[in-house]
Enzyme design. Structure first.
Site, PDB file in Angstrom:
ATOM      1  N   GLY B  30     -11.059  41.032  47.793  1.00 39.68           N
ATOM      2  CA  GLY B  30     -11.354  40.392  46.512  1.00 39.68           C
ATOM      3  C   GLY B  30     -10.827  38.983  46.381  1.00 39.68           C
ATOM      4  O   GLY B  30     -11.146  38.290  45.415  1.00 39.68           O
ATOM      5  N   CYS B 239     -39.325  55.124  36.286  1.00 36.76           N
ATOM      6  CA  CYS B 239     -40.186  54.161  36.982  1.00 36.76           C
ATOM      7  C   CYS B 239     -41.644  54.590  36.827  1.00 36.76           C
ATOM      8  O   CYS B 239     -42.003  55.751  37.076  1.00 36.76           O
ATOM      9  CB  CYS B 239     -39.807  54.095  38.462  1.00 36.76           C
ATOM     10  SG  CYS B 239     -40.982  53.146  39.469  1.00 36.76           S
ATOM     11  N   CYS B 242     -43.033  55.524  40.646  1.00 38.26           N
ATOM     12  CA  CYS B 242     -42.526  56.644  41.450  1.00 38.26           C
ATOM     13  C   CYS B 242     -41.817  57.685  40.604  1.00 38.26           C
ATOM     14  O   CYS B 242     -41.381  58.711  41.122  1.00 38.26           O
ATOM     15  CB  CYS B 242     -41.615  56.144  42.567  1.00 38.26           C
ATOM     16  SG  CYS B 242     -39.962  55.704  42.012  1.00 38.26           S
ATOM     17  N   CYS B 264     -39.283  50.298  39.683  1.00 38.20           N
ATOM     18  CA  CYS B 264     -38.071  50.120  40.481  1.00 38.20           C
ATOM     19  C   CYS B 264     -37.971  48.665  40.927  1.00 38.20           C
ATOM     20  O   CYS B 264     -38.947  48.095  41.415  1.00 38.20           O
ATOM     21  CB  CYS B 264     -38.124  50.979  41.749  1.00 38.20           C
ATOM     22  SG  CYS B 264     -37.942  52.738  41.463  1.00 38.20           S
ATOM     23  N   CYS B 270     -38.727  52.487  46.022  1.00 35.15           N
ATOM     24  CA  CYS B 270     -39.897  52.933  45.283  1.00 35.15           C
ATOM     25  C   CYS B 270     -40.991  53.382  46.273  1.00 35.15           C
ATOM     26  O   CYS B 270     -41.589  54.456  46.119  1.00 35.15           O
ATOM     27  CB  CYS B 270     -40.409  51.801  44.401  1.00 35.15           C
ATOM     28  SG  CYS B 270     -41.539  52.344  43.099  1.00 35.15           S
TER      29      CYS B 270
END
Ligand SMILES: Nc1ncnc2c1ncn2[C@@H]1O[C@H](COP(=O)(O)OP(=O)(O)O)[C@@H](O)[C@H]1O
Ligand SMILES: [Mg+2]
Lengths: 263, 289
Positions: B30, B239, B242, B264, B270
């Site tokens: 980080g 979605c 899908c 998606c 997807c």
């Protein structure tokens, strides 16, 4: 470096402080003792070294010589100028507080009053929004700012309110020691009186020790248990406030006191 | 492979310098490590930081996937993929599962990444505090002392003003309980994927000349309040193509009468679901492969 006596249980013990800016000696041979719960006023004319002393005592500026010791709640002593930076930083955001003459130096002007007061709580690890907000509102009320101003930005506040907000922001973590540099300077006289009264009440109720820098003898008389008079970087006289002001020994103190009486 | 270029475009000296920065970044999860960012044949904002990181870690056997906003077929993704196909002659793929290195802008793939994969994020602004504190010296000091009260002040202001934390992209995280980090402008929805991810996560900011990293299995926590916990916000419907209910959705305008469709954002995810026979309410059956 002057030796600092051991076994001293003063909150702040400073010995042999010396600091010059080029040819200007801002601090010369200064010793300071501050006891828990005590308010010490540092008085003297402009340029006498008061702000410099406050900065050195609080670890913000290192002296050329001398040492400042702080005794923590566990009774352990720390040399303010040799302790690790993170530890000093922690002191500044928990045990200590600093009130500037210009509140804008300390406040975040684009953050709400509540956010300003809550910052020290969050820096210390508070993570419950409701609690932080409740404490912020409580402190606004204590410094006589309406609770419904909690979400307002400081730029909508008057000078006196800004200074009270700074005080709330500083005291919210219940510091043991607060450094104040001319906290009523730059305010109208009527506003000053109210603010002084507030500071006196809060400091007494919370048992806070304070080093209060002022060029105003009347402020010192109202707030301080003890007084240190500075002239050209030296502490020329020190003692209980009433004693020093009613029976000044040093010629410079006599001058200061008499110039007040003339007003 | 195009003649006249070193493997993966960057010279070996530069790659070594970047790898040293990467090793340091992995050692301090980080923490932003400065590096000598090079001019790339793409303008800043096109992922020059991510490209330099990718160029420094690619080997001849790697399989590269590049996504932009979750899609493999956007201009940015296509040009970066083509760049490495030409300069490093590496295999490329659009399938998350087949990739060894995934360079991304604005998304983390839906498919859980594995411990033999590396994800490289393109980062425009590495400093999570930069909107709050303009001084670099001061933000560096805050990181040094883990003094992050200011970030919480921002969250406090959000809750005071909007009743909730209103950050939907680039939601700040605390890495390994130590460093405050910008996850780059991925949706907050993706933040939980960073936590204890098996894959190595590398971040490159070209213009700001910073690299940072999250080693595999590192704790990554989204900042929040106990009484206003972090929530990954997403569209409330599945979605349209899908039928997925657990993927991040983009809102797409489909005609000039205000018709819209939620699909998606991860195009590979997807397509894979549709190939497996999942059909959303606006979708149609895929021809069997
Ligand atoms: N940063 C600095 N650089 C140079 N001179 C300074 C600095 N700070 C203070 N001084 C000088 O040191 C002396 C004491 O200043 P200061 O502590 O601000 O006095 P006071 O607060 O009593 O008005 C003055 O002569 C001032 O001009
Ligand atoms: Mg001063």
């Amino acid at each position: 470096m002057t030796a600092v006596p051991n076994g001293h249980d003063g909150l702040i013990t400073a010995r042999g402080l010396y600091l010059s800016f080029g040819a200007i000696p801002a601090l010369v041979d200064v010793d300071i003792d501050l006891w828990p719960g005590e308010v010490l006023a540092v008085v003297g004319e402009s340029g006498s070294g008061k702000t410099t002393l406050l900065n050195v005592l609080s670890g913000r500026v290192a002296p050329d010589a001398g040492a400042v010791l702080y005794t923590d709640p566990e009774g352990e002593q720390h040399d303010v100028h040799t302790m690790p930076a993170p530890a000093l930083r922690t002191l500044h955001r928990s045990d200590w507080g600093f009130v500037h003459q210009d509140p804008k130096q300390n406040l975040r002007m684009n953050v709400s009053a509540g956010g300003n007061v809550g910052e020290r709580l969050m820096a210390r690890g508070a993570r419950h929004y409701g609690t932080i907000r409740a404490e912020a509102i409580d402190w606004l009320t204590q410094v006589e700012i309406d609770a419904d101003r909690v979400d307002d930005l400081p730029r909508t506040f008057s000078g006196g309110m800004l200074q009270r907000l700074q005080i709330a922001r500083t005291l919210v973590t219940h510091p043991r020691l607060v450094f104040m540099d001319e906290p009523t300077g730059g305010l109208d006289v009527s506003v000053q009186a109210r603010l002084l009264d507030l500071i006196r009440t809060l400091v007494a109720r919370l048992g806070i020790a304070a080093v209060l820098v002022t060029h105003d003898i009347a402020v010192a008389r109202l707030l301080a248990h003890r007084i240190a008079v500075m002239q050209r970087g030296r502490v020329v006289e020190t003692g209980l406030t009433d004693q020093v002001l009613d029976d000044p020994q040093h010629a410079y103190t006599q001058l200061l006191v008499s110039s007040v009486l003339q007003v | 492979m195009t003649e006249g270029y070193n493997f993966a475009y960057l010279d070996e000296q530069t790659k070594r310098m970047i790898r040293r920065a990467l090793l340091k970044a992995v050692a301090i999860p980080g923490h932003q490590v400065p590096f000598g960012s090079r001019e790339m044949p793409l303008p800043y904002g096109w992922g020059t930081g991510g490209i330099q990181v990718t160029a420094s870690i690619l080997g001849t056997n790697d399989v590269l996937k590049v996504i932009d906003q979750g899609a493999d077929d956007t201009t940015n993704a296509v040009s970066i993929r083509r760049f490495f196909a030409r300069t490093a002659d590496v295999a490329t793929t659009t399938h998350t599962a087949d990739a060894t290195v995934i360079q991304t802008r604005h998304r983390i793939p839906e498919k859980t990444l594995r411990d033999n994969q590396i994800i490289v994020y393109q980062v425009p602004q590495p400093e999570p505090l930069y909107r709050l504190e303009s001084s670099r010296v001061e933000t560096r000091r805050m990181h040094g002392l883990a003094d992050y009260g200011l970030m919480h002040v921002k969250l406090y202001e959000d809750v005071a003003r909007f009743g909730q934390i209103s950050i939907s992209y680039d939601y700040p995280v605390l890495v390994n309980q130590r460093y405050l980090m910008s996850p780059s402008p991925i949706p907050a929805f993706d933040n939980p994927k960073m936590d204890r991810m098996p894959a190595l996560q590398l971040f490159g900011a070209g213009r700001e000349k910073r690299i940072y990293a999250i080693p595999p299995w590192t704790a990554v926590r989204s900042l929040d309040f106990d009484d206003h916990p972090f929530r990954a916000i997403n569209a409330s419907e599945p979605c349209g193509l899908c039928g997925a209910t657990d993927s991040y959705l983009d809102e797409v305008v489909i005609d000039d009468r205000g018709g819209r469709l939620f699909v998606c954002s991860d195009t590979d995810h997807c397509a894979e679901r549709r190939a497996a026979g999942h059909i959303g309410k606006d979708g149609f059956a895929e021809a069997a492969e």
